[in-house]
Design a protein around this motif. Structure first.
Motif, short mmCIF file in Angstrom:
data_model
loop_
_atom_site.label_atom_id
_atom_site.label_comp_id
_atom_site.label_asym_id
_atom_site.label_seq_id
_atom_site.Cartn_x
_atom_site.Cartn_y
_atom_site.Cartn_z
N LEU A 1 0.82 -1.21 0.00
CA LEU A 1 0.00 0.00 0.00
C LEU A 1 0.85 1.27 0.00
O LEU A 1 0.48 2.27 -0.60
CB LEU A 1 -0.93 -0.01 1.22
N MET A 2 2.01 1.21 0.65
CA MET A 2 2.84 2.42 0.78
C MET A 2 3.79 2.60 -0.41
O MET A 2 4.21 3.73 -0.68
CB MET A 2 3.65 2.36 2.08
N THR A 3 4.12 1.54 -1.11
CA THR A 3 5.04 1.66 -2.25
C THR A 3 4.29 1.66 -3.58
O THR A 3 4.45 2.57 -4.39
CB THR A 3 6.07 0.53 -2.23
N GLU A 4 3.46 0.65 -3.78
CA GLU A 4 2.76 0.55 -5.06
C GLU A 4 1.66 1.60 -5.20
O GLU A 4 1.50 2.19 -6.26
CB GLU A 4 2.17 -0.85 -5.20
N LEU A 5 0.90 1.82 -4.14
CA LEU A 5 -0.19 2.79 -4.19
C LEU A 5 0.20 4.15 -3.64
O LEU A 5 -0.59 5.09 -3.66
CB LEU A 5 -1.41 2.25 -3.43
N GLU A 6 1.41 4.24 -3.11
CA GLU A 6 2.00 5.52 -2.65
C GLU A 6 1.20 6.18 -1.53
O GLU A 6 1.06 7.39 -1.48
CB GLU A 6 2.15 6.48 -3.83
N PHE A 7 0.62 5.37 -0.64
CA PHE A 7 0.03 5.93 0.57
C PHE A 7 1.16 6.29 1.54
O PHE A 7 2.13 5.53 1.69
CB PHE A 7 -0.89 4.92 1.24
N SER A 8 1.03 7.41 2.18
CA SER A 8 1.98 7.75 3.24
C SER A 8 1.64 6.95 4.49
O SER A 8 0.56 6.36 4.59
CB SER A 8 1.93 9.25 3.54
N SER A 9 2.57 6.93 5.43
CA SER A 9 2.31 6.20 6.67
C SER A 9 1.12 6.80 7.42
O SER A 9 0.34 6.08 8.04
CB SER A 9 3.56 6.22 7.56
N ILE A 10 0.95 8.12 7.35
CA ILE A 10 -0.18 8.77 8.02
C ILE A 10 -1.49 8.37 7.35
O ILE A 10 -2.50 8.10 8.02
CB ILE A 10 -0.02 10.30 7.98
N GLU A 11 -1.49 8.31 6.01
CA GLU A 11 -2.70 7.91 5.29
C GLU A 11 -3.05 6.45 5.59
O GLU A 11 -4.23 6.12 5.79
CB GLU A 11 -2.50 8.11 3.79
N LEU A 12 -2.04 5.58 5.63
CA LEU A 12 -2.30 4.18 5.94
C LEU A 12 -2.82 4.03 7.36
O LEU A 12 -3.70 3.20 7.64
CB LEU A 12 -1.02 3.35 5.75
N ARG A 13 -2.30 4.85 8.27
CA ARG A 13 -2.82 4.84 9.64
C ARG A 13 -4.30 5.22 9.66
O ARG A 13 -5.11 4.58 10.33
CB ARG A 13 -2.02 5.83 10.49
N SER A 14 -4.67 6.23 8.90
CA SER A 14 -6.07 6.65 8.85
C SER A 14 -6.95 5.55 8.27
O SER A 14 -8.06 5.32 8.75
CB SER A 14 -6.20 7.93 8.00
N ILE A 15 -6.45 4.88 7.23
CA ILE A 15 -7.22 3.79 6.62
C ILE A 15 -7.44 2.68 7.64
O ILE A 15 -8.54 2.14 7.77
CB ILE A 15 -6.48 3.25 5.38
N LEU A 16 -6.39 2.33 8.36
CA LEU A 16 -6.48 1.23 9.32
C LEU A 16 -7.42 1.58 10.47
O LEU A 16 -8.18 0.73 10.94
CB LEU A 16 -5.09 0.89 9.85
#
Length: 946
Positions: A351-366
């Protein structure tokens, strides 16, 4: 009598059948006769075990006491957990809590031990186990190797124990084989001194039914091998430490996860509980909720599981804070059940490399969708590929869909997801592009049911919108147009939001397609907007009636009838029908302020003196009202004077006006400075009436003089600009006019009207204009350099413009930009050079010789500390970034040199010690550690690593 095969199970009285208490038979009544009335776990006190025979644990072939082996390989201990500095955690000895269960009543357990029928049993234990019980060859080998002494017991003795287990738990033959296959050492224990007391303790302590006890023992037979003191201590953890007040909650916890009774208290349960309670700041109430949802959290190792996932993954990699961890685990604690290296990390990496989500964005998703990790990486890639290539969404749209509605990842791409997409495409007649727009703006539609959600909404909207279009000239595609304009419309509740608001729009006579505006408003805002829209509709109807927006507004505001509007229209100039409603609104507001009257009173005044509404440039109404005010007249009593001719009006006010007029007013100054005639003077005063009363005469003169000078002392141009935008005389000379004129002059000569318009623009609009002008000038003056940057770095137009706007003209004029780009391309790839220049356009403004020298000096400084050297990174660092990197490298070298650490050990320390990234800071701390330990370097190294 006790647990006879014909007895009914331990169903609770509230669920039909006999109660848990009634099924105990005479043995329970015998217990009650010794202990009094025993109704729950709290009253089950010390009389039970005080006079029981001392339990003797049998020894296996390996000489180990199985009864004292815990799930964590911890000995059967009777100690309690107590730490003096933890006031909020019970030490297990609170007399008011459930700690009273540490002692039990003395009872007669002989009814449990009814003689078994062993007439058909063989005389040798081996054949009893193999033939009578039907144990498998594998189990027999296990008994032979690990519990060989069983083969020396009499079949009668073994059958007595097996019969006890059968009767107390209604075990089938297969259940007995499963239990003995897992724990053959159970047959070592004495039926009288070990098995029967333990079973009775479990049943009475947790109020267990037969089925519940059977399930626990089949899954974890070794529970029967623990001493009563060991089990009591574990129960004390749940009741006294975690402070469960309901026996039913603890029973549910242990029945569902009996392995909890295999965990040591001091080395297992308490450290795991303390990690969440102290380090993650969970309250005891939150801990109880988390453990009820996922008891497995009490089985996981702190260092090898909990800390790795929570600290190093959630906190360090996803930038979560303890409050986020609490929210995640309270919502879905099962996320901790997934493997870190093989499941959590690969999904996060994708999610962070292929889709280029930042760690903050991935945190929000989770946090929004904690069940994200319940899906496999293959499933996530499949859904992502479906969105990208089947729906033709671009990368940003896919990212938006997954960020706003991560639940999409759980849908079946070839099943319900495809059906929903086909429904939206066919029902709304959407093209591929329109469908991608709808889904990117409202991705949660993909999570809605077709039959229960989307279809009823579409059918309702279609019926009401098409019904309106039949009675008007609306397009038959009105539903499609409405959804495209506001895709979030389909996300609101039909009964709670869409239907009620559509009905209110119909009642107010507002076009139904305006639902796209009102649907997202709060109820209060919607009512305000609806009222305003209704007024606007009436105003439009009146405007159509009178063929004038101004007269329509007048009719609505002052409640004039048709005949009254006709009377007013006859008294005003013929062009009154072309006046704007906004100007008339301003005139009515002005009249109310000057006359101090209500709308009703103003209505009567306007009927008597319609000329008060004259907005034509030739009108002297406002000028005369101002003169009456300055002369000290009561305007309300002298309104008739506005109908006088000029000579009579001047005769009335001149004697009084001269007494109140200063020696030289602002108007007279402007009249002389700008050479205004009477018509121009009246026009200026009508548009800027406050200029007459402006007390800051000096500021007004400075602005007028500057504008005249700015237009090369051409008074005519200055006058044209001021008459076109009178508010120029109110602008700050230092903060607005001077800096803006400097920017305007830097582009090219502009006419006076355009200059005046630019001076009064909003700051954002003016900056946007300057940006556009700068880009146009750069493209025009330096076409070769612009073309080189575009083609060499393969930039898009937006990227190119963002760079050009921040590059100095000198860098473009002397081809320095091309030299810098070529130099950077010798250091690294095209993509990295492009990214660096977009992030730091000033790089191409640096002289290439200076850039090379600076890069070499930085590299030599870094290499003097460590052999790390990335020439491109060094060249493109800002000064602050370089200082941080140099400090970091010095700290690494200091740690390796002072403590003898290797790179892996240093890497494990520095990410947790960001605040130590300075030489002085790390040196002081190492000195303190050395003084504290007063030992060898190895001791200091160990302390630092910890």
């Amino acid at each position: 009598l006790f647990f006879s095969p014909s007895s009914r199970g331990f169903s609770s009285s509230g669920r039909g059948g006999l109660s848990r208490r009634e099924t105990f038979g005479s043995v329970v009544r015998s217990v009650d006769s010794h202990s009094g009335s025993i109704s729950n776990f709290n009253d089950y006190n010390h009389h039970f075990t005080q006079q029981l025979p001392q339990r003797r644990a049998p020894t296996t072939l390996h000489g180990r006491r199985n009864s004292e082996t815990d799930f964590d390989n911890d000995a059967d201990s009777t100690g309690t957990w107590r730490e003096e500095d933890e006031d909020d955690v019970s030490d297990g000895k609170d007399p008011q809590l459930v700690g009273k269960i540490m002692q039990q009543p003395n009872i007669d357990i002989t009814p449990l031990l009814a003689n078994s029928n062993d007439q058909n049993n063989p005389d040798i234990a081996y054949f009893y186990l193999r033939d009578t019980l039907g144990l498998s060859e594998e189990t027999m080998w296990k008994i032979t190797l690990d519990a060989g002494s069983l083969l020396g017991m009499t079949p009668r003795n073994l059958d007595k124990k097996v019969s006890l287990l059968r009767r107390t738990m209604n075990l089938s033959d297969e259940d007995v084989r499963v239990i003995l296959g897992k724990q053959p050492a159970l047959l070592h224990y004495s039926a009288e001194r070990n098995l029967a007391p333990t079973i009775l303790f479990l049943v009475r302590a947790l109020d267990l039914s037969k089925g519940e006890l059977r399930g626990m023992i089949i899954e974890c037979p070794s529970i029967l091998g623990y001493s009563l003191e060991n089990l009591k201590k574990k129960f004390g953890f749940f009741f006294n430490t975690l402070r469960f007040e309901d026996v039913g909650q603890v029973r549910e916890l242990l029945v569902n996860t009996p392995k909890l009774l295999l965990c040591a208290v001091d080395t297992g349960l308490i450290p795991r509980m303390k990690f969440l309670h102290k380090e993650m700041q969970f309250s005891l109430e939150e801990l109880r909720e988390v453990y009820r949802k996922n008891p497995k959290l009490l089985l996981y190792s702190v260092d090898e599981n909990l800390r790795e996932k929570i600290i190093f993954f959630f906190i360090l990699q996803l930038n979560m804070e303890p409050k986020h961890v609490r929210k995640l685990l309270l919502s879905y604690p099962q996320v901790m059940d997934y493997n870190l290296e093989n499941h959590l990390v690969p999904i996060a990496h994708y999610l962070m490399t292929e889709l280029e989500f930042s760690s903050i964005e991935l945190r929000s998703i989770l946090l929004k969708f904690p069940r994200l990790f319940t899906h496999s990486l293959i499933k996530i890639k499949h859904v992502t590929g479906f969105l990208r290539y089947e729906l033709q969404l671009d990368a940003n749209q896919v990212k938006r869909v997954l960020f706003q509605s991560p639940q999409v990842l759980g849908l079946d791409a070839e099943g319900n997801l495809k059906q929903k997409i086909e429904f939206l495409r066919s029902r709304l007649n959407l093209t591929e592009y329109e469908l991608s727009v709808v889904l990117s703006k409202m991705p949660t539609l993909l999570g809605c049911s077709i039959q229960n959600n989307l279809l009823p909404k579409v059918e309702y909207l279609e019926s009401v919108l098409l019904s309106q279009s039949k009675h008007s000239n609306k397009s038959p595609t009105i539903l499609k147009d409405t959804v495209l304009k506001q895709p979030t419309l389909l996300g609101y509740s039909l009964d709670s939001r869409i239907r009620p608001r559509m009905e209110q729009l119909m009642q107010a006579g507002v076009p139904l397609e305006k639902i796209t505006v009102g649907i997202s408003m709060t109820e209060r805002k919607f009512q305000e907007w609806l009222s305003s829209s209704e007024s606007k509709r009436k105003r439009l109807d009146n405007a159509k009636l009178y063929d004038s927006a101004a007269l329509g507004y007048l009719s609505e505001t002052l409640n004039f009838g048709v005949s009254e509007i006709d009377l007013i229209r006859a008294s005003l100039p013929s062009e009154c029908t072309e006046w704007g409603a906004s100007k008339l609104r301003a005139r009515i507001r002005y009249l109310r302020e000057v006359l101090g009257v209500s709308l009703g009173e103003l209505r009567d005044i306007i009927l008597a003196y319609p000329l008060l509404l004259d907005l034509s440039p030739e009108s002297v109404t406002r000028e005369r009202l101002n003169k009456l005010q300055k002369a000290g007249f009561n305007i309300h009593d002298n309104l008739r004077s506005i109908t006088y001719n000029d000579q009579d009006f001047e005769k009335l006010v001149k004697p009084f006006l001269n007494q109140h007029r200063p020696s030289k007013s602002n108007v007279s100054f402007l009249r002389e400075k700008l050479r205004l005639d009477e018509k121009e003077e009246r026009m200026l005063l009508s548009r800027l009436p406050s200029i007459e009363n402006n007390p800051n005469r000096k500021t007004l003169e400075d602005r007028a003089n500057y504008l005249v000078k700015e237009f090369n002392n051409n008074v005519k141009l200055a006058k044209t600009a001021i008459l076109h935008q009178p508010t120029l005389l109110q602008l700050s000379l230092a903060r607005v006019i001077l800096p803006r004129m400097e920017k305007i002059r830097s582009f090219h000569a502009l006419d006076s009207i355009t200059t005046a318009q630019l001076l009064v623009l909003h700051n954002n609009e003016f900056e946007e204009w300057c940006r556009d002008q700068t880009i146009q000038r750069v493209h025009k003056e330096f076409p070769k350099t612009v073309q080189f940057i575009r083609t060499t770095l393969q930039m898009k137009q937006e990227e190119l413009d963002s760079v050009l706007i921040r590059i100095s003209s000198e860098a473009l004029a002397n081809y320095n930009a091309e030299k810098v780009v070529n130099f950077l391309l010798t250091l690294d790839s095209l993509e990295r050079v492009k990214t660096a220049i977009i992030r730091q356009p000033y790089l191409v403004s640096i002289q290439v010789d200076r850039l090379e020298d600076k890069t070499n000096k930085r590299r030599s400084l870094l290499q003097s500390v460590d052999d790390w050297s990335d020439a491109f990174t060094v060249a493109t660092m800002t000064n602050d970034e370089f200082k941080m990197r140099l400090s970091y490298m010095n700290v690494r070298a200091t740690l390796k040199r002072s403590l003898g650490l290797d790179d892996t050990q240093v890497d494990s320390i520095l990410p947790r010690s960001q605040n130590l990234w300075s030489i002085s800071g790390i040196t002081k701390r190492l000195d303190r550690i050395s003084q504290f330990l007063q030992g060898s370097k190895d001791d200091v190294k160990k302390s630092s690593a910890i």
